[in-house]
Design a protein around this motif. Structure first.
Motif, PDB file in Angstrom:
ATOM      1  N   MET A 101      14.442  81.368  22.660  1.00 39.34           N
ATOM      2  CA  MET A 101      13.281  80.527  22.364  1.00 39.34           C
ATOM      3  C   MET A 101      12.889  80.599  20.896  1.00 39.34           C
ATOM      4  O   MET A 101      12.294  79.673  20.353  1.00 39.34           O
ATOM      5  CB  MET A 101      12.078  80.952  23.222  1.00 39.34           C
ATOM      6  N   SER A 102      13.207  81.728  20.241  1.00 49.24           N
ATOM      7  CA  SER A 102      12.792  81.886  18.841  1.00 49.24           C
ATOM      8  C   SER A 102      13.434  80.818  17.962  1.00 49.24           C
ATOM      9  O   SER A 102      12.946  80.510  16.879  1.00 49.24           O
ATOM     10  CB  SER A 102      13.144  83.282  18.322  1.00 49.24           C
ATOM     11  N   LEU A 103      14.531  80.238  18.436  1.00 50.52           N
ATOM     12  CA  LEU A 103      15.168  79.168  17.667  1.00 50.52           C
ATOM     13  C   LEU A 103      14.238  77.968  17.533  1.00 50.52           C
ATOM     14  O   LEU A 103      14.288  77.238  16.557  1.00 50.52           O
ATOM     15  CB  LEU A 103      16.459  78.723  18.354  1.00 50.52           C
ATOM     16  N   TYR A 104      13.376  77.763  18.548  1.00 46.51           N
ATOM     17  CA  TYR A 104      12.494  76.597  18.515  1.00 46.51           C
ATOM     18  C   TYR A 104      11.357  76.749  17.504  1.00 46.51           C
ATOM     19  O   TYR A 104      10.653  75.804  17.209  1.00 46.51           O
ATOM     20  CB  TYR A 104      11.951  76.292  19.917  1.00 46.51           C
ATOM     21  N   LYS A 105      11.161  77.976  17.020  1.00 46.57           N
ATOM     22  CA  LYS A 105      10.130  78.162  15.993  1.00 46.57           C
ATOM     23  C   LYS A 105      10.678  77.797  14.623  1.00 46.57           C
ATOM     24  O   LYS A 105       9.977  77.818  13.629  1.00 46.57           O
ATOM     25  CB  LYS A 105       9.672  79.622  15.993  1.00 46.57           C
ATOM     26  N   GLN A 106      11.965  77.548  14.581  1.00 42.26           N
ATOM     27  CA  GLN A 106      12.590  77.227  13.313  1.00 42.26           C
ATOM     28  C   GLN A 106      12.708  75.719  13.138  1.00 42.26           C
ATOM     29  O   GLN A 106      12.526  74.950  14.078  1.00 42.26           O
ATOM     30  CB  GLN A 106      13.988  77.836  13.254  1.00 42.26           C
ATOM     31  N   ARG A 352      13.721  93.489  13.907  1.00 40.16           N
ATOM     32  CA  ARG A 352      14.403  93.447  15.184  1.00 40.16           C
ATOM     33  C   ARG A 352      15.439  92.325  15.250  1.00 40.16           C
ATOM     34  O   ARG A 352      16.569  92.541  15.628  1.00 40.16           O
ATOM     35  CB  ARG A 352      13.404  93.322  16.339  1.00 40.16           C
ATOM     36  N   ARG A 353      15.006  91.104  14.862  1.00 37.41           N
ATOM     37  CA  ARG A 353      15.965  90.009  14.901  1.00 37.41           C
ATOM     38  C   ARG A 353      16.511  89.746  13.499  1.00 37.41           C
ATOM     39  O   ARG A 353      16.086  88.836  12.814  1.00 37.41           O
ATOM     40  CB  ARG A 353      15.298  88.732  15.409  1.00 37.41           C
ATOM     41  N   GLY A 354      17.446  90.565  13.094  1.00 39.46           N
ATOM     42  CA  GLY A 354      18.050  90.382  11.767  1.00 39.46           C
ATOM     43  C   GLY A 354      19.009  89.215  11.824  1.00 39.46           C
ATOM     44  O   GLY A 354      19.776  89.088  12.762  1.00 39.46           O
ATOM     45  N   GLY A 355      18.960  88.371  10.807  1.00 39.58           N
ATOM     46  CA  GLY A 355      19.880  87.232  10.795  1.00 39.58           C
ATOM     47  C   GLY A 355      19.348  86.139   9.911  1.00 39.58           C
ATOM     48  O   GLY A 355      18.523  86.387   9.033  1.00 39.58           O
ATOM     49  N   LEU A 356      19.826  84.939  10.142  1.00 41.89           N
ATOM     50  CA  LEU A 356      19.418  83.811   9.318  1.00 41.89           C
ATOM     51  C   LEU A 356      18.416  82.967  10.057  1.00 41.89           C
ATOM     52  O   LEU A 356      18.626  82.619  11.216  1.00 41.89           O
ATOM     53  CB  LEU A 356      20.616  82.915   9.040  1.00 41.89           C
ATOM     54  N   VAL A 357      17.323  82.626   9.389  1.00 40.58           N
ATOM     55  CA  VAL A 357      16.362  81.719   9.996  1.00 40.58           C
ATOM     56  C   VAL A 357      16.013  80.629   8.980  1.00 40.58           C
ATOM     57  O   VAL A 357      16.079  80.846   7.775  1.00 40.58           O
ATOM     58  CB  VAL A 357      15.067  82.447  10.424  1.00 40.58           C
ATOM     59  N   LEU A 365       4.227  84.710   5.875  1.00 40.38           N
ATOM     60  CA  LEU A 365       5.191  85.807   5.952  1.00 40.38           C
ATOM     61  C   LEU A 365       5.071  86.511   7.293  1.00 40.38           C
ATOM     62  O   LEU A 365       6.064  86.896   7.902  1.00 40.38           O
ATOM     63  CB  LEU A 365       4.925  86.818   4.831  1.00 40.38           C
ATOM     64  N   ARG A 366       3.820  86.629   7.759  1.00 38.25           N
ATOM     65  CA  ARG A 366       3.584  87.302   9.042  1.00 38.25           C
ATOM     66  C   ARG A 366       4.329  86.592  10.180  1.00 38.25           C
ATOM     67  O   ARG A 366       4.983  87.234  10.999  1.00 38.25           O
ATOM     68  CB  ARG A 366       2.079  87.332   9.338  1.00 38.25           C
ATOM     69  N   ASP A 367       4.230  85.260  10.197  1.00 38.04           N
ATOM     70  CA  ASP A 367       4.901  84.523  11.264  1.00 38.04           C
ATOM     71  C   ASP A 367       6.421  84.632  11.158  1.00 38.04           C
ATOM     72  O   ASP A 367       7.114  84.716  12.166  1.00 38.04           O
ATOM     73  CB  ASP A 367       4.472  83.052  11.254  1.00 38.04           C
ATOM     74  N   VAL A 368       6.915  84.598   9.920  1.00 33.84           N
ATOM     75  CA  VAL A 368       8.373  84.711   9.757  1.00 33.84           C
ATOM     76  C   VAL A 368       8.841  86.076  10.279  1.00 33.84           C
ATOM     77  O   VAL A 368       9.804  86.174  11.032  1.00 33.84           O
ATOM     78  CB  VAL A 368       8.789  84.541   8.277  1.00 33.84           C
ATOM     79  N   ILE A 369       8.129  87.123   9.892  1.00 28.87           N
ATOM     80  CA  ILE A 369       8.593  88.469  10.223  1.00 28.87           C
ATOM     81  C   ILE A 369       8.273  88.853  11.666  1.00 28.87           C
ATOM     82  O   ILE A 369       9.130  89.360  12.383  1.00 28.87           O
ATOM     83  CB  ILE A 369       7.985  89.498   9.246  1.00 28.87           C
ATOM     84  N   LEU A 400       0.345  89.812   4.051  1.00 31.63           N
ATOM     85  CA  LEU A 400       1.258  89.189   5.016  1.00 31.63           C
ATOM     86  C   LEU A 400       0.883  87.755   5.366  1.00 31.63           C
ATOM     87  O   LEU A 400       1.700  87.011   5.887  1.00 31.63           O
ATOM     88  CB  LEU A 400       1.311  90.021   6.305  1.00 31.63           C
ATOM     89  N   ASP A 401      -0.344  87.353   5.079  1.00 30.25           N
ATOM     90  CA  ASP A 401      -0.721  85.982   5.402  1.00 30.25           C
ATOM     91  C   ASP A 401      -0.368  84.992   4.303  1.00 30.25           C
ATOM     92  O   ASP A 401      -0.671  83.808   4.400  1.00 30.25           O
ATOM     93  CB  ASP A 401      -2.208  85.911   5.749  1.00 30.25           C
TER      94      ASP A 401
END
Lengths: 591, 154
Positions: A101-106, A352-357, A365-369, A400-401
């Motif tokens: 589901m995290s893909l849909y935030k991208q 936790r989810r290391g990779g490309l987004v 920044l908070r939402d990204v991380i 972070l905001d």
């Protein structure tokens, strides 16, 4: 008659996938398919961005689709038995729903094809609207219209500086001369950044198409892609892609029947970070030492071999076909007032989810991380995020905001940079991080400017003595003074921004510097010279694991009895802490 | 001996291919190193001669870029990544243990010429940190225990 579609098995074989053992998984699938004579399609694809789940395998069948994560050769038989033959997905191997589901935030524009198509198949690229933007540009648009479209889209250079791409193209287009060059800067050198590698490995044609459109717009007929030699897979896939594009008439003379012709070559870098700077890169393509020169004249006027030259970064170029197809307005609908579109980030470090987004500009920044990246790994606490590599800085939790856009990130003292985002937890010492980056820039300084060459060395020496517990009271002041002078007197971006990691850590984590100097204490308990290891009596069960792992024979003790560490023998490698399952070994202050 | 002559002939071919091309020096040095494993003084003189440039120019360019080596390398090259993500994930320890096991300092080659151990800036596999590359094989998510196992593969 209803024809049932063939089952497709797609194995992720970007560098990350291969590193996690993807080739062995691919081979095992091949064996299973061949030995049973199955009529299925086995394909490879590039990076899906979910590096934390590699090896990733997607099985697409009429009964259901399963992205399987952490696939090992041992899991292959069951996937074939259950999913391919019986038609049921194997739930325990699936990538967890919340990760999918995290893909849909991208918002995937640059990464639109990554992990979707085979990077070695031009047909798959074409069937995903590939090379249609080129045809549209050549057949329906004048070069001025192309430049205007890109300018209106608000696209800014993704290499770090954020200069408006359309304006850059406008300069090169107005430059006189019938011979012009178009260069793709794929010398991704920031430690901690790997977006460009993934794009080139997963979707090389989108970068080539972007270059073709740009070259048409500025009137260039010759192009180079300058790639790091450390990226062999990217080079290999680019070579295949260029050959395919030539065979289909997208590179060469009279492209798609127009008057536009273009030749494209790959130049392999030879290992010099400074070559990411455009004048140094040009010098390197010319076969010289890659040293920057004074600008102006800018490359748009006087670049490669003295001819007008335009240079864009990989991610910038991968945006171009999408903008031409969907229009400037669609692109500009993402992002903030001054930073339009999306940005790809390479999430790494203690996340936790290391990779490309890829997210729309303006996300915090908070939402990204914490949302897209799912927060900090291993139950630790967020301490800082490093943006912009050696030219950037560490941003603390209190900021972070901050939205990710060029101006807001600059205000923190860091820079957007190329998109490396290294997340750090409380176990990381900020003085050590500053030392780490200074060590890097000091090594990579080309030596042309005195302050960069000698100043970075002096700064490094100061940082080295601070982390060793030998800092002097005046060291912070001295660092600040040197930082200012180096920034002011260096010719290129490398030197001008080299002090940033020190300046930002001094700004946000000054107490760590002070405690190193004043109390000889490392607050993160990371600096080797300032800590020792101690066994916590109540926790130790005397299992002997630490005795076994210690390379210095510093731990002693009988089985089932309390162990002891000899501080004089201990080399403070930390292997015992990592090994102890009971948490019975603590890092303590040495002084 | 015959391989020696073969290599010389190949170098000759490379040099004639790039003789009149602008920007040929770096690709020639890369190919020469691919052929010999490193750039000896003798090879650099031959390159200078073949391309018609001063030996000092060849030496200047070769020493500028980290890819070029000036002493023979081992059969396998180990590249220990020291990018940011690897650094925060314990790369220093991994390299230290590797150096201890091999008995050489980073940048050096073992006495039996089997391994050359190098520290590199970033291999771009940051989400698999810490990472080590042996020849073209990438090993990710390393811990101290796996070092021995990896070396045993070669």
């Amino acid at each position: 008659m209803y024809m049932m579609e063939k089952v497709r098995i797609i194995v992720g074989l970007g560098s990350c996938g291969i590193a996690a053992g993807g080739k062995k998984v691919y081979e095992r699938f091949k064996q299973e398919i061949d030995s049973r004579g199955l009529d299925v399609i086995l394909e490879e694809t590039g990076c899906r961005g979910m590096c934390y789940h590699e090896v990733l395998v997607d099985v697409v069948s009429p009964y259901g689709r399963g992205p399987y994560g952490h696939v090992t050769p041992e899991m292959v038989k069951e996937i074939v038995d259950t999913h391919v033959l019986d038609g049921y997905v194997v739930p325990e191997f699936l990538v967890p729903l919340e990760d999918r589901m995290s893909l849909y935030k991208q918002q995937r524009i640059v990464l639109r094809n990554c992990g979707e198509i085979s990077p070695e198949s031009i047909d798959e690229y074409i069937s995903n609207n590939g090379y249609q933007a080129l045809e549209k540009a050549l057949k329906q648009m004048s070069p001025e219209e192309v430049i205007d479209e890109i300018t209106r889209s608000g696209l800014r250079g993704r290499g770090g500086a954020g200069f408006p791409t359309g304006v850059k193209w406008g300069f090169a287009s107005k430059s006189l001369g019938n011979e012009k060059y178009f260069i793709c800067n794929a010398d991704e050198g920031d430690p901690g950044a790997f977006m460009d590698r993934s794009i080139l490995e997963s979707d090389p044609h989108s970068v080539i198409e972007g270059m073709l459109i740009g070259s048409y717009a500025i009137g260039a007929n010759h192009g180079y892609i300058y790639v790091r030699a450390e990226y062999p897979l990217a080079i290999q896939r680019l070579k295949i892609a260029i050959q395919q594009a030539k065979d289909r008439g997208f590179i060469g003379e009279h492209i798609t029947g127009s008057d536009f012709g273009f030749e494209l070559e790959i130049k392999e870098g030879a290992g010099a970070f400074v070559c990411g700077e455009e004048t140094a890169l040009i010098s390197s393509i010319e076969g010289n030492r890659g040293m920057p020169r004074l600008r102006p004249p800018f490359p748009a006027i006087c670049g490669l071999y003295g001819k007008p030259t335009n240079i864009n970064n990989v991610e910038t170029l991968a945006n171009i076909p999408w903008i031409i197809m969907e229009g400037a307005k669609a692109y500009a609908s993402f992002g903030t007032e001054k930073s339009k579109g999306t940005k790809v980030f390479a999430l790494a470090g203690k996340i936790r989810r290391g990779g490309l987004v890829e997210v729309a500009m303006g996300m915090s920044l908070r939402d990204v991380i914490f949302d897209v990246g799912d927060g900090i790994a291993g139950g630790h606490e967020f301490k800082a995020v490093q943006l912009g590599g050696p030219s950037g800085g560490c941003i603390p939790a209190s900021l972070l905001d901050t939205p990710v856009d060029y101006e807001s990130i600059n205000q923190t003292g860091a820079i957007m940079g190329s998109g490396g985002m290294v997340v750090m937890d409380e176990t990381i010492c900020m003085v050590d991080i500053a030392r780490f980056f200074l060590n890097f820039t000091q090594n990579e300084s080309c030596g042309k400017c005195t302050f960069c060459r000698i100043g970075t060395r002096r700064m490094l020496e100061i940082l080295e003595r601070i982390v060793a517990g030998n800092g002097d009271q005046n060291d912070i002041e001295l660092l600040e003074e040197l930082a200012q002078s180096i920034g002011k007197t260096s010719l290129c971006g490398l030197g001008q921004t080299a002090p940033n990691p020190v300046l930002t850590t001094l700004k946000y984590f000054r107490d760590e510097y002070e405690s190193h100097i004043r109390d000889r204490r490392c607050l993160a308990k990371a600096c080797k010279e300032l800590i020792s290891f101690a066994i916590i009596d109540e926790q130790c069960k005397g299992c002997g694991l630490c005795i076994k792992v210690c390379p210095a024979e510093a731990v002693t003790g009988e089985k089932k009895k309390l162990h002891v560490i000899d501080a004089d023998k201990c080399v403070r490698c930390g292997q015992c802490v990592a090994k102890c399952k009971l948490g019975a070994i603590a890092r303590v202050d040495r002084y | 001996m015959c391989t020696c002559i073969e290599k010389q002939q190949k170098l000759g071919l490379i040099l004639s291919e790039y003789q009149n091309k602008s920007g040929g020096l770096i690709p020639v040095l890369q190919k020469a190193q691919g052929l010999y494993g490193y750039l000896s003084e003798d090879i650099m003189f031959k390159v200078a001669d073949g391309l018609g440039v001063k030996p000092s120019v060849v030496y200047g360019v070769a020493t500028f870029y980290t890819q070029f080596r000036f002493s023979p390398v081992g059969e396998h090259i180990i590249r220990a990544c020291h990018g940011t993500a690897c650094h925060v994930s314990g790369a220093e320890n991994i390299t230290r243990i590797m150096a201890d096991k091999l008995g050489v300092e980073p940048g050096k080659t073992t006495a039996d010429m089997k391994f050359t151990l190098d520290r590199v800036a970033c291999l771009g596999c940051c989400s698999l940190a810490p990472v080590v590359m042996v020849d073209s094989d990438v090993y990710g998510r390393l811990d101290e225990a796996r070092v021995e196992e990896i070396l045993g593969n070669y």
